[in-house]
Structure formats: C-alpha cells, structure tokens
Design a protein around this motif. Sequence first.
Motif, PDB file in Angstrom:
ATOM      1  N   GLU A  25       4.535   0.858   0.305  1.00 26.53           N
ATOM      2  CA  GLU A  25       5.238   1.278   1.530  1.00 26.53           C
ATOM      3  C   GLU A  25       5.320   0.165   2.562  1.00 26.53           C
ATOM      4  OE1 GLU A  25       4.349   5.586   2.847  1.00 26.53           O
ATOM      5  OE2 GLU A  25       2.450   4.784   2.089  1.00 26.53           O
ATOM      6  N   ALA A  26       4.742  -0.972   2.279  1.00 29.27           N
ATOM      7  CA  ALA A  26       4.620  -2.050   3.270  1.00 29.27           C
ATOM      8  C   ALA A  26       5.962  -2.415   3.903  1.00 29.27           C
ATOM      9  CB  ALA A  26       3.966  -3.279   2.641  1.00 29.27           C
ATOM     10  N   ASP A  27       6.993  -2.559   3.093  1.00 30.29           N
ATOM     11  CA  ASP A  27       8.304  -2.935   3.646  1.00 30.29           C
ATOM     12  C   ASP A  27       8.831  -1.865   4.601  1.00 30.29           C
ATOM     13  OD1 ASP A  27       8.356  -5.339   2.286  1.00 30.29           O
ATOM     14  OD2 ASP A  27       9.616  -4.590   0.651  1.00 30.29           O
ATOM     15  N   GLU A  28       8.676  -0.606   4.228  1.00 32.52           N
ATOM     16  CA  GLU A  28       9.157   0.484   5.095  1.00 32.52           C
ATOM     17  C   GLU A  28       8.357   0.522   6.401  1.00 32.52           C
ATOM     18  OE1 GLU A  28      11.020   3.412   7.066  1.00 32.52           O
ATOM     19  OE2 GLU A  28      11.781   2.284   5.365  1.00 32.52           O
ATOM     20  N   LEU A  29       7.052   0.265   6.344  1.00 31.87           N
ATOM     21  CA  LEU A  29       6.243   0.240   7.564  1.00 31.87           C
ATOM     22  C   LEU A  29       6.682  -0.909   8.470  1.00 31.87           C
ATOM     23  CD1 LEU A  29       2.701   1.097   6.179  1.00 31.87           C
ATOM     24  CD2 LEU A  29       4.391   2.635   7.207  1.00 31.87           C
ATOM     25  N   GLU A  30       7.012  -2.034   7.870  1.00 31.45           N
ATOM     26  CA  GLU A  30       7.492  -3.163   8.672  1.00 31.45           C
ATOM     27  C   GLU A  30       8.818  -2.807   9.352  1.00 31.45           C
ATOM     28  OE1 GLU A  30       8.562  -7.819   7.929  1.00 31.45           O
ATOM     29  OE2 GLU A  30       6.866  -6.973   6.803  1.00 31.45           O
TER      30      GLU A  30
ATOM     31  N   ARG B 111       3.892 -10.185  12.745  1.00 28.75           N
ATOM     32  CA  ARG B 111       4.536  -8.870  12.637  1.00 28.75           C
ATOM     33  C   ARG B 111       4.766  -8.456  11.187  1.00 28.75           C
ATOM     34  NH1 ARG B 111       5.865  -5.946  17.148  1.00 28.75           N
ATOM     35  NH2 ARG B 111       7.866  -5.423  16.280  1.00 28.75           N
ATOM     36  N   ALA B 112       4.477  -9.331  10.251  1.00 26.71           N
ATOM     37  CA  ALA B 112       4.674  -9.029   8.837  1.00 26.71           C
ATOM     38  C   ALA B 112       3.648  -7.998   8.359  1.00 26.71           C
ATOM     39  CB  ALA B 112       4.561 -10.307   8.007  1.00 26.71           C
ATOM     40  N   ILE B 113       4.092  -7.155   7.452  1.00 21.71           N
ATOM     41  CA  ILE B 113       3.190  -6.186   6.827  1.00 21.71           C
ATOM     42  C   ILE B 113       3.363  -6.315   5.309  1.00 21.71           C
ATOM     43  CG2 ILE B 113       2.500  -3.773   6.643  1.00 21.71           C
ATOM     44  CD1 ILE B 113       3.785  -3.288   9.373  1.00 21.71           C
ATOM     45  N   PRO B 114       2.666  -7.270   4.713  1.00 23.18           N
ATOM     46  CA  PRO B 114       2.749  -7.409   3.260  1.00 23.18           C
ATOM     47  C   PRO B 114       1.898  -6.341   2.553  1.00 23.18           C
ATOM     48  CG  PRO B 114       1.319  -9.094   4.181  1.00 23.18           C
ATOM     49  CD  PRO B 114       1.877  -8.317   5.337  1.00 23.18           C
ATOM     50  N   GLU B 115       2.144  -6.171   1.274  1.00 21.59           N
ATOM     51  CA  GLU B 115       1.365  -5.193   0.503  1.00 21.59           C
ATOM     52  C   GLU B 115      -0.128  -5.483   0.600  1.00 21.59           C
ATOM     53  OE1 GLU B 115       2.680  -4.502  -3.495  1.00 21.59           O
ATOM     54  OE2 GLU B 115       4.737  -4.082  -2.870  1.00 21.59           O
ATOM     55  N   ALA B 116      -0.509  -6.745   0.614  1.00 24.04           N
ATOM     56  CA  ALA B 116      -1.930  -7.104   0.693  1.00 24.04           C
ATOM     57  C   ALA B 116      -2.564  -6.595   1.991  1.00 24.04           C
ATOM     58  CB  ALA B 116      -2.101  -8.620   0.582  1.00 24.04           C
ATOM     59  N   TYR B 117      -1.806  -6.571   3.073  1.00 23.06           N
ATOM     60  CA  TYR B 117      -2.308  -6.054   4.356  1.00 23.06           C
ATOM     61  C   TYR B 117      -2.653  -4.575   4.210  1.00 23.06           C
ATOM     62  CZ  TYR B 117      -2.240  -4.808   9.352  1.00 23.06           C
ATOM     63  OH  TYR B 117      -2.559  -4.342  10.606  1.00 23.06           O
TER      64      TYR B 117
ATOM     65  N   GLY C 201       5.358   7.479  12.025  1.00 22.85           N
ATOM     66  CA  GLY C 201       4.581   6.430  12.660  1.00 22.85           C
ATOM     67  C   GLY C 201       3.447   6.004  11.763  1.00 22.85           C
ATOM     68  N   PHE C 202       2.695   5.012  12.219  1.00 21.38           N
ATOM     69  CA  PHE C 202       1.537   4.540  11.454  1.00 21.38           C
ATOM     70  C   PHE C 202       0.621   3.734  12.370  1.00 21.38           C
ATOM     71  CE2 PHE C 202       4.223   0.854  11.352  1.00 21.38           C
ATOM     72  CZ  PHE C 202       3.385  -0.235  11.209  1.00 21.38           C
ATOM     73  N   TYR C 203      -0.588   3.542  11.886  1.00 26.73           N
ATOM     74  CA  TYR C 203      -1.504   2.631  12.575  1.00 26.73           C
ATOM     75  C   TYR C 203      -2.326   1.893  11.542  1.00 26.73           C
ATOM     76  CZ  TYR C 203      -5.641   5.660  11.971  1.00 26.73           C
ATOM     77  OH  TYR C 203      -6.685   6.393  11.446  1.00 26.73           O
TER      78      TYR C 203
END
Length: 155
Positions: free
Chosen positions: A15-20, A44-50, A67-69
């Motif tokens: 889901e990382a791309d969608e969260l970004e 501001r990047a949210i890679p899968e590893a994050y 939303g997310f946190y």
Amino acid sequence: MSTGACRIRNAEPDEADELERLQERSSTHWGYPPGYFDWAGDARAIPEAYVRSNPVFVLEQDSKRLGFYAFTEGGDGLLLDKLFVDADEIGKGYGRLLWEHAVRTAHELGRSEFTVASDPNAAPFYAAMDAVQYATKPTAEPSWTLHMFRYVLSD
C-alpha cells in the motif's frame, strides 16, 4: 454514502504508493500546489521498506483509505512521523481517531512520550490534542518550518 464503520488496521507494504498519494492529496488541503514539497527530497517518500519497518496504521471505511499515521524511531525517541487525512475528509474527526489510536500504540510500545514534527498548518490540531510545542526547526524552504511537539502519555 458510507455503509460501514471505520476501522484502523496495520498498513501493508504493497500500500506504500497509495499512502504516499494520500499524503500528497492531504497537503493540498492547506493550499500547497503539487510539487511544493519537492525541496524535501525523500523525506516525503513512503517506500515499502518504510511500511515494513515501522508501525504504520491505516484508517479505512468501506475499503477506502481515509488517513494513516506512522511512528519512526530516532535519536530523540519515538516520533509520530506522519499523520495524514485525505483532503476530502479533513474536518470530520478522522484525525482525532488516528491520534487516539497513535496514543494507544505508543502506550503498547511501552513509551511514556513521543514527539511530532508538524506542518505549520497542522500545529493547532496537535495543540488541541494536548501536545506541547517546544521548538520550531528550519527546513530547506525558508518560508516553511517544522513545529516540534511533545506528547506525554497519561497513566
């Protein structure tokens, strides 16, 4: 019209791309144009590893991500690194739901406090959640500063 209740669940790495993208849409609420935060680089990047390596939680309703946190661990301890609500959903109480879940998560992690690095526009939200601002930090963009908050968990 919504038919289901909200739920908060662990984010999945895929889901990382969608969260970004949700994070980017959220920023438009404050009038930041697309690309405004390019000066921030990978911050501001949210890679899968994050998502794989940190406590990341998604608020959803009827399979829509509202939303997310995310928490990260750093030299200053636990940091609420991200808390974003989709721009169309801001002002509906979803930020408070995410905040309350984050407080419970910090408690479950055995923490007595955490910090928040806030967008200046979101600073009033964190103050309303009883977080205490203790500093501002400059960024590469002279007109934009991080507002630093500390939240102490109650027993």
